[in-house]
Structures are given as structure tokens and as C-alpha cells.
Design a protein around this motif. Structure first.
Motif, PDB file in Angstrom:
ATOM      1  N   HIS A  18      13.098 -16.422 -23.383  1.00  0.00           N
ATOM      2  CA  HIS A  18      14.077 -16.060 -23.173  1.00  0.00           C
ATOM      3  C   HIS A  18      15.146 -17.085 -24.206  1.00  0.00           C
ATOM      4  CE1 HIS A  18      17.743 -15.313 -20.583  1.00  0.00           C
ATOM      5  NE2 HIS A  18      17.753 -15.614 -19.652  1.00  0.00           N
ATOM      6  N   LEU A 111      20.019 -12.408 -34.925  1.00  0.00           N
ATOM      7  CA  LEU A 111      19.994 -12.533 -33.505  1.00  0.00           C
ATOM      8  C   LEU A 111      20.444 -10.951 -33.147  1.00  0.00           C
ATOM      9  CD1 LEU A 111      21.797 -15.880 -33.320  1.00  0.00           C
ATOM     10  CD2 LEU A 111      19.135 -15.328 -33.138  1.00  0.00           C
ATOM     11  N   PRO A 112      20.215 -10.403 -32.405  1.00  0.00           N
ATOM     12  CA  PRO A 112      20.285  -9.325 -31.448  1.00  0.00           C
ATOM     13  C   PRO A 112      21.424 -10.151 -30.614  1.00  0.00           C
ATOM     14  CG  PRO A 112      18.226 -10.505 -30.543  1.00  0.00           C
ATOM     15  CD  PRO A 112      18.295 -11.758 -31.494  1.00  0.00           C
ATOM     16  N   ASP A 115      21.764 -12.016 -24.973  1.00  0.00           N
ATOM     17  CA  ASP A 115      20.730 -12.695 -24.523  1.00  0.00           C
ATOM     18  C   ASP A 115      19.705 -11.852 -24.071  1.00  0.00           C
ATOM     19  OD1 ASP A 115      22.725 -14.620 -24.682  1.00  0.00           O
ATOM     20  OD2 ASP A 115      22.752 -15.278 -22.537  1.00  0.00           O
ATOM     21  N   PHE A 116      17.962 -11.988 -24.124  1.00  0.00           N
ATOM     22  CA  PHE A 116      17.408 -11.221 -23.711  1.00  0.00           C
ATOM     23  C   PHE A 116      15.860 -12.029 -23.178  1.00  0.00           C
ATOM     24  CE2 PHE A 116      16.423 -12.531 -28.093  1.00  0.00           C
ATOM     25  CZ  PHE A 116      14.954 -13.303 -28.304  1.00  0.00           C
ATOM     26  N   LEU A 118      11.258 -11.291 -23.183  1.00  0.00           N
ATOM     27  CA  LEU A 118      10.751 -10.419 -23.733  1.00  0.00           C
ATOM     28  C   LEU A 118       9.485 -11.290 -23.250  1.00  0.00           C
ATOM     29  CD1 LEU A 118       9.510  -8.749 -26.680  1.00  0.00           C
ATOM     30  CD2 LEU A 118       9.367 -10.858 -28.093  1.00  0.00           C
ATOM     31  N   VAL A 124      11.631  -5.465 -23.868  1.00  0.00           N
ATOM     32  CA  VAL A 124      12.659  -6.902 -23.624  1.00  0.00           C
ATOM     33  C   VAL A 124      14.226  -6.188 -22.131  1.00  0.00           C
ATOM     34  CG1 VAL A 124      14.634  -7.136 -24.876  1.00  0.00           C
ATOM     35  CG2 VAL A 124      12.449  -6.650 -26.104  1.00  0.00           C
ATOM     36  N   PHE A 126      17.194  -7.020 -22.303  1.00  0.00           N
ATOM     37  CA  PHE A 126      18.852  -7.505 -22.252  1.00  0.00           C
ATOM     38  C   PHE A 126      20.332  -7.790 -21.132  1.00  0.00           C
ATOM     39  CE2 PHE A 126      17.772  -5.289 -26.369  1.00  0.00           C
ATOM     40  CZ  PHE A 126      17.459  -6.057 -27.365  1.00  0.00           C
ATOM     41  N   VAL A 146      12.585  -3.324 -32.019  1.00  0.00           N
ATOM     42  CA  VAL A 146      14.012  -3.976 -30.881  1.00  0.00           C
ATOM     43  C   VAL A 146      13.103  -4.740 -30.321  1.00  0.00           C
ATOM     44  CG1 VAL A 146      14.985  -4.198 -28.968  1.00  0.00           C
ATOM     45  CG2 VAL A 146      15.603  -2.350 -30.637  1.00  0.00           C
ATOM     46  N   CYS A 150      13.505  -9.160 -31.490  1.00  0.00           N
ATOM     47  CA  CYS A 150      13.715 -10.359 -30.302  1.00  0.00           C
ATOM     48  C   CYS A 150      13.107 -11.495 -30.444  1.00  0.00           C
ATOM     49  CB  CYS A 150      13.737  -9.660 -29.510  1.00  0.00           C
ATOM     50  SG  CYS A 150      14.933  -8.664 -28.772  1.00  0.00           S
ATOM     51  N   ARG A 151      11.324 -10.736 -31.738  1.00  0.00           N
ATOM     52  CA  ARG A 151      10.464 -11.114 -31.491  1.00  0.00           C
ATOM     53  C   ARG A 151      10.933 -12.609 -32.719  1.00  0.00           C
ATOM     54  NH1 ARG A 151       5.685  -8.529 -31.378  1.00  0.00           N
ATOM     55  NH2 ARG A 151       5.849  -7.361 -33.306  1.00  0.00           N
ATOM     56  N   PHE A 154      13.598 -15.033 -31.930  1.00  0.00           N
ATOM     57  CA  PHE A 154      12.895 -16.273 -31.183  1.00  0.00           C
ATOM     58  C   PHE A 154      12.349 -17.130 -31.295  1.00  0.00           C
ATOM     59  CE2 PHE A 154      10.628 -18.678 -28.446  1.00  0.00           C
ATOM     60  CZ  PHE A 154      11.072 -18.800 -27.036  1.00  0.00           C
TER      61      PHE A 154
END
Length: 170
Positions: A18, A111-112, A115-116, A118, A124, A126, A146, A150-151, A154
Motif C-alpha cells: 500500500h 510514481l502513479p 495512492d494504491f 497492489l 491494483v 487506486f 499499470v 505500481c510495483r 513501490f
């Protein structure tokens, strides 16, 4: 449409991460307002206020799921981040690993925009918030590009962030 983070965590097989990037969430939250007035949460009162999340996390961690949470924060930190830091002992006691990254140290990380969560490097969620930090919706995707973003984001944040026990908010 609801996207059940708790249900996805309950089904996770390996990992859940997260990433939180806002300096304020739900500014009218009664717990936050009580904290502002001086009330502090303690480990001995944890079952009164944290139990539902605690149960989900301890069950997942007990199955071998690695649960990590990273927070990118502006410094000096906002009251809301100070509040989150104050009760993060509850996340840690449930089995979450938590780290903090000052925003100034995140400038070289892609960064995306939101907040997300995974789950198992495959799904994912969001979280969308308005300008006041109030939740306004969620979206879920398994689109590989995507998931990869995110991976990667993070992992970079985690590598540069400070473990909760060592982070002292400015």
C-alpha cells in the motif's frame, strides 16, 4: 461500486503493498479530531478501535502474506501525518511492515498519480480523494503496464524509505 480491500487481502497469496502519498486524509474523521484535542490511542485500547483491520492483517500475515505500507510525506509533517505516525504501532503490531519517505527524497521516483494497493503483483486498486482528502472513489485494474508501474514505484519508495521504528516526524 465497492472494491473490497479487505476481501482482496483475505485472498492474497504472497503480497500486498500500500502506497500512501497524501499529507491529509478525511480531515473531519472523528478519531483524527479527538487526536487533535489530545486523545491518544494506546496498545491496551487497541481492541476497541483497531480490531477489524488487525484481524484481517494478522490472518493474512499468518498465511505468509507479506504486507508492506509506505508513506511519502512532506516535511515538516502535517497534523494528519503526525496522527498517522502516532497510531502506526497498531499496523506494526498486526504484522504490517511500515516505512516513511520524506517527499524531497522521492523526486527521482516515477510514481502513479494516486495512492494504491497492489495485491500479489497482479491487481491494483487506486484510491481517489478530493482536494480536502475525502475519498471520492476507487478503481481496479490488472492492466500489466499499470501493475508494473505500481510495483516499480513501490519498490523504489521502499528502498529509500525509513522503517517506522526509526522515523521521527519533523
Amino acid at each position: 461500486m465497492k472494491f473490497p480491500v479487505r476481501e482482496l487481502l483475505a485472498r492474497a497469496g504472497r503480497s500486498a503493498v500500500h502506497l500512501e502519498m497524501r499529507d491529509s486524509y478525511t480531515p473531519d474523521d472523528p478519531d483524527f479530531l479527538e487526536w487533535l484535542s489530545g486523545r491518544r490511542r494506546t496498545p491496551d485500547t487497541l481492541p476497541e478501535w483497531w480490531w477489524p483491520w488487525h484481524e484481517v492483517v494478522t490472518e493474512a500475515v499468518g498465511r505468509g502474506v507479506v504486507l508492506r505500507r509506505a508513506r511519502i510525506v512532506s516535511e515538516p509533517v502535517s497534523d494528519y501525518i503526525r496522527y498517522e505516525h502516532d497510531f502506526t504501532f497498531a499496523n506494526v503490531s498486526a504484522g504490517e511492515q511500515v516505512r516513511w519517505l520524506p517527499r524531497r527524497k522521492a523526486s527521482d521516483i516515477a510514481l502513479p498519480g494516486n495512492d494504491f494497493w497492489l495485491f500479489d503483483d497482479a491487481t491494483v486498486i487506486f484510491n481517489h480523494f478530493n482536494g480536502r482528502g475525502e475519498p471520492v472513489g476507487k478503481e481496479i485494474t490488472a492492466e500489466q503496464s499499470v501493475v508494473d508501474l505500481c510495483r516499480s514505484a513501490f519498490a523504489a519508495v521502499w528502498e529509500h524509505a525509513t522503517p517506522h521504528a526509526e522515523y521521527k516526524p519533523e
